[in-house]
Motif scaffolding. Structure first.
Motif, PDB file in Angstrom:
ATOM      1  N   VAL A 302      68.936  10.832   6.707  1.00  0.00           N
ATOM      2  CA  VAL A 302      68.970  10.262   5.760  1.00  0.00           C
ATOM      3  C   VAL A 302      68.588  10.959   3.900  1.00  0.00           C
ATOM      4  N   ARG A 303      68.308  11.960   4.648  1.00  0.00           N
ATOM      5  CA  ARG A 303      68.624  13.009   3.049  1.00  0.00           C
ATOM      6  C   ARG A 303      69.543  13.516   3.204  1.00  0.00           C
ATOM      7  N   LYS A 304      70.161  13.907   3.394  1.00  0.00           N
ATOM      8  CA  LYS A 304      71.781  14.916   3.920  1.00  0.00           C
ATOM      9  C   LYS A 304      72.813  13.028   3.461  1.00  0.00           C
ATOM     10  N   SER A 305      72.950  12.353   3.932  1.00  0.00           N
ATOM     11  CA  SER A 305      73.501  11.432   3.024  1.00  0.00           C
ATOM     12  C   SER A 305      73.499  11.157   2.175  1.00  0.00           C
ATOM     13  N   LEU A 306      72.170  10.978   1.168  1.00  0.00           N
ATOM     14  CA  LEU A 306      71.849  11.093   0.208  1.00  0.00           C
ATOM     15  C   LEU A 306      71.830  11.445  -0.730  1.00  0.00           C
ATOM     16  N   GLY A 311      74.287  11.656  -4.322  1.00  0.00           N
ATOM     17  CA  GLY A 311      74.408  12.831  -5.254  1.00  0.00           C
ATOM     18  C   GLY A 311      72.805  12.700  -5.550  1.00  0.00           C
ATOM     19  N   ILE A 312      71.985  11.935  -3.958  1.00  0.00           N
ATOM     20  CA  ILE A 312      70.702  12.204  -4.617  1.00  0.00           C
ATOM     21  C   ILE A 312      69.668  13.326  -3.582  1.00  0.00           C
ATOM     22  N   GLU A 313      68.847  13.718  -5.088  1.00  0.00           N
ATOM     23  CA  GLU A 313      67.826  14.455  -3.504  1.00  0.00           C
ATOM     24  C   GLU A 313      66.491  14.584  -3.366  1.00  0.00           C
ATOM     25  N   ILE A 314      65.954  14.540  -2.444  1.00  0.00           N
ATOM     26  CA  ILE A 314      64.636  14.299  -2.292  1.00  0.00           C
ATOM     27  C   ILE A 314      64.245  15.105  -1.342  1.00  0.00           C
ATOM     28  N   SER A 345      68.587   1.409  -3.524  1.00  0.00           N
ATOM     29  CA  SER A 345      69.726   0.517  -3.240  1.00  0.00           C
ATOM     30  C   SER A 345      70.807   1.899  -2.441  1.00  0.00           C
ATOM     31  N   ALA A 346      69.942   2.776  -1.934  1.00  0.00           N
ATOM     32  CA  ALA A 346      70.959   3.841  -1.088  1.00  0.00           C
ATOM     33  C   ALA A 346      70.800   3.752  -0.680  1.00  0.00           C
ATOM     34  N   LEU A 347      68.682   4.370   0.321  1.00  0.00           N
ATOM     35  CA  LEU A 347      68.643   4.196   0.828  1.00  0.00           C
ATOM     36  C   LEU A 347      68.313   2.700   2.269  1.00  0.00           C
ATOM     37  N   GLU A 348      68.470   1.696   1.353  1.00  0.00           N
ATOM     38  CA  GLU A 348      69.117   0.409   2.170  1.00  0.00           C
ATOM     39  C   GLU A 348      69.578   0.040   2.675  1.00  0.00           C
ATOM     40  N   GLN A 349      71.402   0.591   1.512  1.00  0.00           N
ATOM     41  CA  GLN A 349      72.356   0.744   2.664  1.00  0.00           C
ATOM     42  C   GLN A 349      72.807   1.801   3.433  1.00  0.00           C
ATOM     43  N   ILE A 350      71.961   3.250   3.940  1.00  0.00           N
ATOM     44  CA  ILE A 350      71.733   3.765   4.472  1.00  0.00           C
ATOM     45  C   ILE A 350      70.778   3.495   5.922  1.00  0.00           C
TER      46      ILE A 350
END
Ligand SMILES: *Cc1c(COP(=O)(O)O)cnc(C)c1O
Length: 375
Positions: A302-306, A311-314, A345-350
């Protein structure tokens, strides 16, 4: 995120470290730091180095070989403090709590009573590895009753949640520029109380670190003395002044409220995805939101996809929490509505793509609901 004004300040032409113009900027940084630390301490400076330099400076200047120091250990940074105490020749007495829990004051008091002479108590205000928010309101008075100094790590709290150095009786408090102050990494704000300065003056041994010896560095930061010790990182001082101006312009209360609002919305959205908070209820940081990764979810994927797609780093988990939690910073400039809704919204999509969520929209709706009901 760093405000464009801070980036612009960093490209200002350089001055010499003893140029009167630069000394004026240093004075302004000190005044601004006192406002943000909520202190009158004359010794309030920016240490050259990152947050860990602040940690090391606070500890090695106040601890002499043989001193006992009580360290609250409930995450990575308390562990680091205990390590430094040992390297400085001190003996650390650890008061531990499970990662995510706070250190209870009655347990600290018990340790103080049991330990005999204690030089200092060291606590992490905002434990970035777990999201735990250590209450400090009564810690200073407790330390004073036992003749101990209170040393506080405010690296992930200063500029994001209240840090009241004088009101809480903190003797040494340090931070870092790149967390809630939204400045590049490189300086460590540090303030020492008059009591801490007396302790430093009364040392029987030299401070173990030459570079971080605050008794010498004080002379560079004192009007009228200005003795060279090491060359100040000029551009970073420009940056810090601008970042602190932004904090003061926004106002501390407004800034803290902003951090609370965006964290509440993010956590409301994450809950709909099955992400439970790691930190103890009632003691959760709005600046560092740490949640459990739901079972069956590919944490690192998930972190890799984000990062790759959005362009989001967690952050992932540190130490024993590696692979189990996500750590989501909403610090300073980064604590914004668009970051919260974009991430959710990115997390929901993933999640939807992998079948970890049946539909999308719930997380965003929960965040919107939170925004609608918060002041
Ligand atoms: C980041 C951090 C530090 C260390 O700061 P660096 O800038 O990485 O040296 C220390 N304490 C806490 C609580 C932190 O979050």
């Amino acid at each position: 995120m760093v405000h464009p004004r801070v980036l612009r300040a960093m490209s200002t032409p350089l001055l010499g470290h003893l140029d009167p113009e630069f000394l004026t900027i240093m004075n302004q940084v000190q005044t601004l730091l006192r406002a943000v630390f909520e202190t009158q301490n004359p010794f309030t400076i920016a240490v050259s180095g990152t947050g860990s330099a602040g940690m090391e400076a606070a500890l090695v200047n106040l601890i002499e070989p043989g001193d006992q120091v009580i360290v609250g250990v409930n995450g990575v940074f308390g562990t680091r403090m205990a390590d430094i105490v040992g390297r400085a020749g001190g003996r650390s007495v650890k008061v531990e709590a499970p990662w995510g829990q706070i250190i209870d004051l009655p347990r600290l008091e018990g340790a103080l009573k049991q330990a005999g002479a204690v030089k200092a108590v060291a606590l992490v205000h905002a434990e970035t590895s777990t999201g735990a928010h250590q209450p400090l309101e009564d810690a200073g008075a407790l330390c004073r009753r036992h003749g101990a100094l209170l040393i506080v790590d405010a690296v992930t709290s200063l500029g994001g949640v209240p840090v009241q150095v004088d009101a809480w009786g903190i003797d040494a408090c340090y931070s870092g520029t790149q967390k809630c102050l939204s400045c590049p990494p490189g300086l460590a704000p540090l303030t020492l109380s008059p009591r801490a300065l007396e302790t430093l003056k009364a040392r029987k041994t030299k401070v173990q670190s030459w570079y971080l010896d605050m008794s010498m560095i004080a002379d560079y930061w004192t009007e009228g003395k200005r003795a060279y010790h090491h060359t100040a990182p000029i551009s970073m001082v420009y940056a810090l002044r601008e970042a602190l101006r932004l904090v003061v312009e926004e106002g501390l209360e407004a800034r803290f409220a902003r951090h609370r609002r965006h964290s509440a919305a993010l956590m409301a959205g994450l809950a709909t995805l099955g992400c439970e908070p790691q930190a103890q209820a009632g003691h959760r940081l709005p600046t560092l939101n740490c949640v459990h990764v739901p079972s069956g979810v590919d944490e690192a994927g998930v972190r890799k996809s984000l990062l790759a797609e959005f362009g989001i780093e967690i952050g992932g988990g540190l130490g024993p929490l590696a692979g189990q939690v996500w750590r989501i910073g909403l610090m300073g400039e980064s604590s914004r509505h668009e970051h919260v809704v974009t991430l959710l919204s990115a997390l929901e999509q993933i999640f939807r793509r992998h079948g970890w969520a049946k539909q999308t929209g719930h997380a965003l709706a929960a965040a919107h609901q939170s925004y609608a009901t918060s002041a």
